[in-house]
Design an enzyme around this catalytic site. Structure first.
Site, short mmCIF file in Angstrom:
data_model
loop_
_atom_site.label_atom_id
_atom_site.label_comp_id
_atom_site.label_asym_id
_atom_site.label_seq_id
_atom_site.Cartn_x
_atom_site.Cartn_y
_atom_site.Cartn_z
N ALA A 68 0.84 -1.20 0.00
CA ALA A 68 0.00 0.00 0.00
C ALA A 68 0.88 1.25 0.00
O ALA A 68 1.99 1.25 0.52
CB ALA A 68 -0.92 0.00 1.21
N GLY A 114 0.15 -5.24 0.43
CA GLY A 114 -0.99 -5.28 -0.47
C GLY A 114 -0.69 -5.98 -1.78
O GLY A 114 -1.58 -6.55 -2.41
N GLU A 117 -1.11 -9.58 -1.02
CA GLU A 117 -2.54 -9.85 -0.92
C GLU A 117 -3.19 -9.90 -2.29
O GLU A 117 -4.10 -10.71 -2.54
CB GLU A 117 -3.20 -8.79 -0.04
CG GLU A 117 -2.77 -8.88 1.42
CD GLU A 117 -3.23 -7.70 2.25
OE1 GLU A 117 -3.67 -7.92 3.39
OE2 GLU A 117 -3.14 -6.55 1.76
N GLU A 137 3.57 -5.42 7.21
CA GLU A 137 2.73 -4.40 7.85
C GLU A 137 3.00 -4.24 9.34
O GLU A 137 2.94 -3.13 9.89
CB GLU A 137 1.25 -4.72 7.63
CG GLU A 137 0.74 -4.45 6.23
CD GLU A 137 0.88 -5.64 5.30
OE1 GLU A 137 0.20 -5.67 4.26
OE2 GLU A 137 1.69 -6.55 5.62
#
Length: 263
Positions: A68, A114, A117, A137
């Site tokens: 992200a 991300g 993911e 994270e």
């Protein structure tokens, strides 16, 4: 596909492949809110094209996605506003996971947070041996928010996922191959050839059967065995009524390669 995007690029070929490229190379293709919205829009548009048989998701300039975009955090800080934001992000990941055509993650360079993911949601993951895959994270004081705490454990097992998530660990592609995350591992020089081999395999498979098989696997995974088996039976009935099924069985009897048309 007629829309121009800012943070992604989408190319649809005449051979049935679509390639969705994350296009923020200056930030290692970090996932911004705008990029997430654009990917979701692109998935909807690509699905409308009945000629598309396989979707490749990749990043520009040698990196898949570094996670992200934390360089420009959103102004809202209240918990309920953040929850809404990540529910919106979750819609993207759910959409990719449930995309009716086969999806291939082409993993080079960084595949973190991300990005990891995003790759979790694809059906097949092809990785170059130099790729770095992880969920860092926790080192930023937060947790994976795009389904990483749920999908990763289902892919590599609870113990390995806990270790990666709680320690913010990165692994090389070979280790993630051992964990079951990476399906096809290749040296960097052979990456494009390995990716092409997977795409070509999907291009000659029967589109309707693949769509129903994916729907049945995904829908039955969280259901009871009895419900999953009933879904399988219903899907099988539909598949056997297609021209592709007749073509496949006829080609088998004639000892030739089938020509599936998606009908």
């Amino acid at each position: 596909m007629s829309r121009e995007y800012d943070d992604i690029d989408v190319a649809v070929g005449d051979d049935g492949r679509a390639v969705l490229s994350l296009d923020r190379p200056d930030s290692l293709n970090a996932l911004s809110d705008r990029m997430a919205d654009e990917i979701l829009d692109a998935l909807n548009r690509v699905e409308e094209d009945d000629d598309v048989r396989v979707l490749v998701v990749r990043g520009r300039d040698g990196n898949f996605c570094a996670g992200a975009d934390v360089g420009s955090p959103p102004a809202e800080t209240k918990p309920h506003q953040q929850t809404r934001r990540f529910r919106r992000l979750r819609r993207l990941f759910d959409r990719l996971e449930g995309f009716p055509r086969p999806t291939v993650a082409a993993i080079e360079g960084y595949c973190l947070g991300g990005g990891c993911e995003l790759a979790c949601c694809c059906d097949t993951r092809v990785a170059a041996e130099s790729a770095t895959i992880g969920v860092p994270e926790i080192t930023l004081g937060v947790i994976p928010a795009g389904g990483g705490t749920q999908r990763l454990s289902r892919l590599i097992g609870l113990s390995r996922a806990r270790d990666m998530i709680l320690r913010g660990k990165h692994h090389d592609a070979a280790t993630m191959r051992e964990y079951g995350f990476v399906h096809e591992l290749t040296d960097d020089e052979g990456f494009e050839d390995a990716l092409e081999a997977v795409v070509e395999e999907y291009l000659v498979r029967p589109p309707v059967a693949m769509e129903l098989a994916k729907l049945t696997v995904n829908g039955g995974f969280e259901a009871s065995l009895a419900s999953g088996l009933e879904m399988e039976a219903l899907a099988t009935g539909v598949v056997f009524g297609t021209d592709d099924a007749r073509e496949g069985l006829e080609a088998f009897r004639e000892n030739r390669a089938p020509d599936f048309r998606g009908e």
